[in-house]
Every structure is written in structure tokens, then in C-alpha cells.
Design a protein around this motif. Structure first.
Motif, PDB file in Angstrom:
ATOM      1  N   UNK A 184       0.850  -1.193   0.000  1.00 45.97           N
ATOM      2  CA  UNK A 184       0.000   0.000   0.000  1.00 45.97           C
ATOM      3  C   UNK A 184       0.885   1.241   0.000  1.00 45.97           C
ATOM      4  N   UNK A 185       0.585   2.160  -0.895  1.00 47.29           N
ATOM      5  CA  UNK A 185       1.426   3.346  -1.063  1.00 47.29           C
ATOM      6  C   UNK A 185       1.244   4.328   0.084  1.00 47.29           C
ATOM      7  N   UNK A 186       2.372   4.769   0.647  1.00 49.87           N
ATOM      8  CA  UNK A 186       2.398   5.817   1.672  1.00 49.87           C
ATOM      9  C   UNK A 186       3.371   6.884   1.215  1.00 49.87           C
ATOM     10  N   UNK A 187       3.491   7.933   2.005  1.00 51.50           N
ATOM     11  CA  UNK A 187       4.436   8.982   1.653  1.00 51.50           C
ATOM     12  C   UNK A 187       5.860   8.466   1.600  1.00 51.50           C
ATOM     13  N   UNK A 188       6.199   7.572   2.541  1.00 54.75           N
ATOM     14  CA  UNK A 188       7.563   7.031   2.595  1.00 54.75           C
ATOM     15  C   UNK A 188       7.842   6.107   1.417  1.00 54.75           C
ATOM     16  N   UNK A 189       6.892   5.201   1.111  1.00 56.32           N
ATOM     17  CA  UNK A 189       7.120   4.264   0.003  1.00 56.32           C
ATOM     18  C   UNK A 189       7.134   4.991  -1.332  1.00 56.32           C
ATOM     19  N   UNK A 190       6.279   5.998  -1.479  1.00 56.66           N
ATOM     20  CA  UNK A 190       6.272   6.774  -2.718  1.00 56.66           C
ATOM     21  C   UNK A 190       7.586   7.525  -2.895  1.00 56.66           C
ATOM     22  N   UNK A 191       8.083   8.146  -1.803  1.00 54.38           N
ATOM     23  CA  UNK A 191       9.341   8.878  -1.880  1.00 54.38           C
ATOM     24  C   UNK A 191      10.519   7.962  -2.152  1.00 54.38           C
ATOM     25  N   UNK A 192      10.519   6.774  -1.517  1.00 49.63           N
ATOM     26  CA  UNK A 192      11.604   5.831  -1.730  1.00 49.63           C
ATOM     27  C   UNK A 192      11.587   5.296  -3.155  1.00 49.63           C
ATOM     28  N   UNK A 193      10.408   5.036  -3.669  1.00 53.08           N
ATOM     29  CA  UNK A 193      10.298   4.556  -5.045  1.00 53.08           C
ATOM     30  C   UNK A 193      10.792   5.609  -6.030  1.00 53.08           C
ATOM     31  N   UNK A 194      10.451   6.878  -5.776  1.00 57.35           N
ATOM     32  CA  UNK A 194      10.924   7.965  -6.645  1.00 57.35           C
ATOM     33  C   UNK A 194      12.441   8.105  -6.567  1.00 57.35           C
ATOM     34  N   UNK A 195      12.986   7.949  -5.372  1.00 62.06           N
ATOM     35  CA  UNK A 195      14.438   8.025  -5.188  1.00 62.06           C
ATOM     36  C   UNK A 195      15.132   6.917  -5.978  1.00 62.06           C
ATOM     37  N   UNK A 196      14.574   5.707  -5.936  1.00 64.65           N
ATOM     38  CA  UNK A 196      15.163   4.587  -6.661  1.00 64.65           C
ATOM     39  C   UNK A 196      15.047   4.790  -8.169  1.00 64.65           C
ATOM     40  N   UNK A 197      13.934   5.321  -8.618  1.00 65.88           N
ATOM     41  CA  UNK A 197      13.779   5.601 -10.045  1.00 65.88           C
ATOM     42  C   UNK A 197      14.762   6.661 -10.512  1.00 65.88           C
ATOM     43  N   UNK A 198      14.946   7.716  -9.717  1.00 63.10           N
ATOM     44  CA  UNK A 198      15.817   8.828 -10.101  1.00 63.10           C
ATOM     45  C   UNK A 198      17.272   8.386 -10.234  1.00 63.10           C
ATOM     46  N   UNK A 199      17.698   7.488  -9.339  1.00 63.67           N
ATOM     47  CA  UNK A 199      19.116   7.100  -9.320  1.00 63.67           C
ATOM     48  C   UNK A 199      19.349   5.681  -9.839  1.00 63.67           C
TER      49      UNK A 199
END
Length: 325
Positions: free
Chosen positions: A159-174
Motif C-alpha cells: 500500500x502506497x504511503x508517503x515514505x514508500x512513494x518517496x523511496x520509489x521515486x528516489x530509486x527511479x531517479x538514481x
């Protein structure tokens, strides 16, 4: 509740094929036994005896297929053992912190089959690797600390939360596909964090991969701590050596300065004495040359050199010392 475990396609396919073979072999065996036994016994009894025969043969057949399945995934087990052995071998080598970190990254890249492995270290308020930073107080890091590790695929299944969404974006960016954090103590202080890029095979990181990565990182943590302690001891020894060198240098410079100061104090009184002026001129030149030699020795101390021994006259040394008294 979402299950975070992601089965590896190769293992899942092998398991499916195993049960498919067992089912097909069981049906074929039942039909053959029924035909053979049916020639001797009534049809209903032949069916019962054939079913018993199939059930008896399932256990050895299953064991045979299990051994086949183990050989099917044996390559993965051997790669895990090789990675652990290479980490163990690092502990036998020279404990240089930066060299150990670089070699550990190579081990992770070879184990995962990727060309990207990042090694984040704490630096004030951030975890840093090259130009990439993640705040120590961030929700993304707190999520990693809570779960230990996350793969990109596992984040897509929760389930998407602020933390999981931010971590997923961080992984996508780098361009990371799995990230793991290692703690150094029970107070949840971060020892280091690692991130791996996509595999060359395009296969996702599975639950077993995450657990193996955790084992590899936990095995490396004591080596990292040891190399950090060695570095701190060396820095302390270097600081102590610099302090000792400074004290010795100050003492050696002070001696010729005392001689020069003494002669300058006597100069107004004994200036008219030719012998004093000659002696003053000679000693001043000697003491200034001595200071120059000390300065040059300090510069040469940073360069490798081979010491040489030359004979000296004790009489000359004693005479020079008496001139200063």
C-alpha cells in the motif's frame, strides 16, 4: 495484508513443472496398472490396487524431482557462497577502508549481475555516495530501517504511503532496483546503506535475493568497523608524531636563537673588540646555517630517504659547544 515475498520465476517454473510431471506420471501409471491388474481382478478392485500403487510411487518420484530442482537452482547457491567467501577473504587482507568498500561493491555487482552498486556512508545529516544524498531524518530512510531492505518490485506490491512513494521515486531517479540499510547498534544508528542497479538479465530482485543481500552486508559490517578503527588509530599516531616533531623542532630552533640573542646583547658592550666581532660573525653564520638545515630536514622528512653515517670529530663538537657558553 500484502505478501512482500516475490518468488523467482526460475524457481517457480521448476516447482510447477515438478508437480505437472508427478500428475502426468501418476495418471499414466494408474492407467497402465489398471489394465494389467484388470486382467486378473475385478474392475473395481483393479482401480483400488492401481491407486495404491500410484500413491506408493509418489514419494520416491517426488524425492527424485526434488533433487533435480536443487540442481536446477544450484548455480544461485554457489554464487551466494562465492560472494560470502570473497567477503571473508577481505578480512585477511590489508584493512584499508576505501579499498575494502570498493572491493565490496565489486563483490555485490558480480553477485547481482549488475553494473551499478552504490555504497552510502553517514556524513553529518546525510547518507552520501558521490553526489547522491539521502537525509538521515527522512521518512524514506526510516522506512528502510523498519523493513531492512526494499526492492522496486516489493514497493509496487504494498500500500502506497508517503515514505514508500518517496523511496520509489528516489530509486527511479538514481536507477536503483533494491536498497538495504545496515545498522551499527541497537539505537538504530546507520552504519551504511547500499543500492544495486537493474540486473543484466532483467530479472527482478526476489525475496531470497533481499535476504541474501542482507547476509552479505551484515558479513561485511565487522570488516568495515575494523578498517575504520585502524584508520582512527593511524590518524591518532600521525597527530602524535606531528606533535612530537613540532616539540623537537621548536627545541632545536630555540638553541641557535638563544646563541644569537646572547651575542646581540653583548654586541653594544664588546663591539670595539675585533676578536669578539670575528667570533660573533662566525657563530651567527653557523647558527643561521643550523636553522636552515633544520628547515631543509623538515622538508626532506616528507620524502623517502636513506640515512648515511659519516665520521665526526668529538673535539670539534666540544669546541663549538664551549664557544656558546
Amino acid at each position: 495484508m500484502t505478501n512482500r515475498r516475490i518468488f523467482e520465476p526460475r524457481y517457480l517454473t521448476a516447482t510447477f513443472l515438478k508437480y505437472l510431471v508427478i500428475l502426468a506420471a501418476g495418471i499414466l501409471e494408474f492407467l497402465v496398472l489398471k489394465r494389467i491388474i484388470g486382467e486378473v481382478f475385478p474392475d473395481e478392485l483393479a482401480q483400488i490396487l492401481s491407486l495404491i500403487g500410484v500413491l506408493i510411487s509418489i514419494y520416491p518420484g517426488n524425492n527424485f524431482l526434488e533433487r533435480f530442482l536443487e540442481r536446477f537452482v544450484e548455480k544461485e547457491k554457489s554464487s551466494n557462497e562465492l560472494a560470502l567467501q570473497r567477503i571473508y577473504d577481505l578480512g585477511k587482507e590489508h584493512p584499508d577502508e576505501e579499498l575494502n568498500k570498493a572491493r565490496f561493491q565489486e563483490i555485490l555487482m558480480e553477485w547481482a549481475g549488475t553494473d551499478r552498486a552504490a555504497f552510502f556512508m553517514p556524513a553529518e545529516e546525510f547518507l552520501e555516495y558521490e553526489e547522491i544524498k539521502l537525509a538521515i531524518s527522512s521518512n524514506e530512510l526510516n522506512h528502510l530501517i523498519e523493513h531492512g531492505w526494499e526492492s522496486y518490485e516489493s514497493l509496487e506490491r504494498v500500500r502506497e504511503t508517503g515514505a514508500t512513494k518517496g523511496l520509489k521515486s528516489f530509486m527511479e531517479e538514481h536507477n536503483f532496483r533494491i536498497m538495504l540499510v545496515v545498522l551499527e547498534d541497537k539505537e538504530q544508528n546507520v552504519a551504511f546503506m547500499t543500492g544495486l542497479g537493474p540486473r543484466g538479465s532483467k530479472n527482478p530482485y526476489t525475496y531470497s535475493d533481499g535476504q541474501t543481500l542482507k547476509l552479505l552486508c551484515e558479513s561485511f559490517r565487522p570488516l568495515l568497523e575494523h578498517s575504520q578503527i585502524v584508520r582512527q588509530v593511524r590518524n591518532s599516531e600521525q597527530l602524535a608524531s606531528v606533535g612530537l616533531l613540532a616539540a623537537s623542532l621548536a627545541h632545536e630552533i630555540r638553541n641557535p636563537l638563544v646563541a644569537i640573542k646572547t651575542f646581540f646583547q653583548l654586541l653594544p658592550v664588546r663591539y670595539n673588540e675585533p676578536s669578539f666581532r670575528e667570533e660573533f660573525s662566525a657563530i651567527i653564520q653557523e647558527e643561521v646555517a643550523r636553522i636552515e638545515d633544520l628547515s631543509q630536514s623538515l622538508l626532506d622528512s616528507s620524502k623517502p630517504s636513506v640515512g648515511t653515517m659519516t665520521p665526526i670529530s668529538l673535539k670539534d663538537v666540544g669546541s663549538a659547544a664551549l664557544d656558546l657558553v
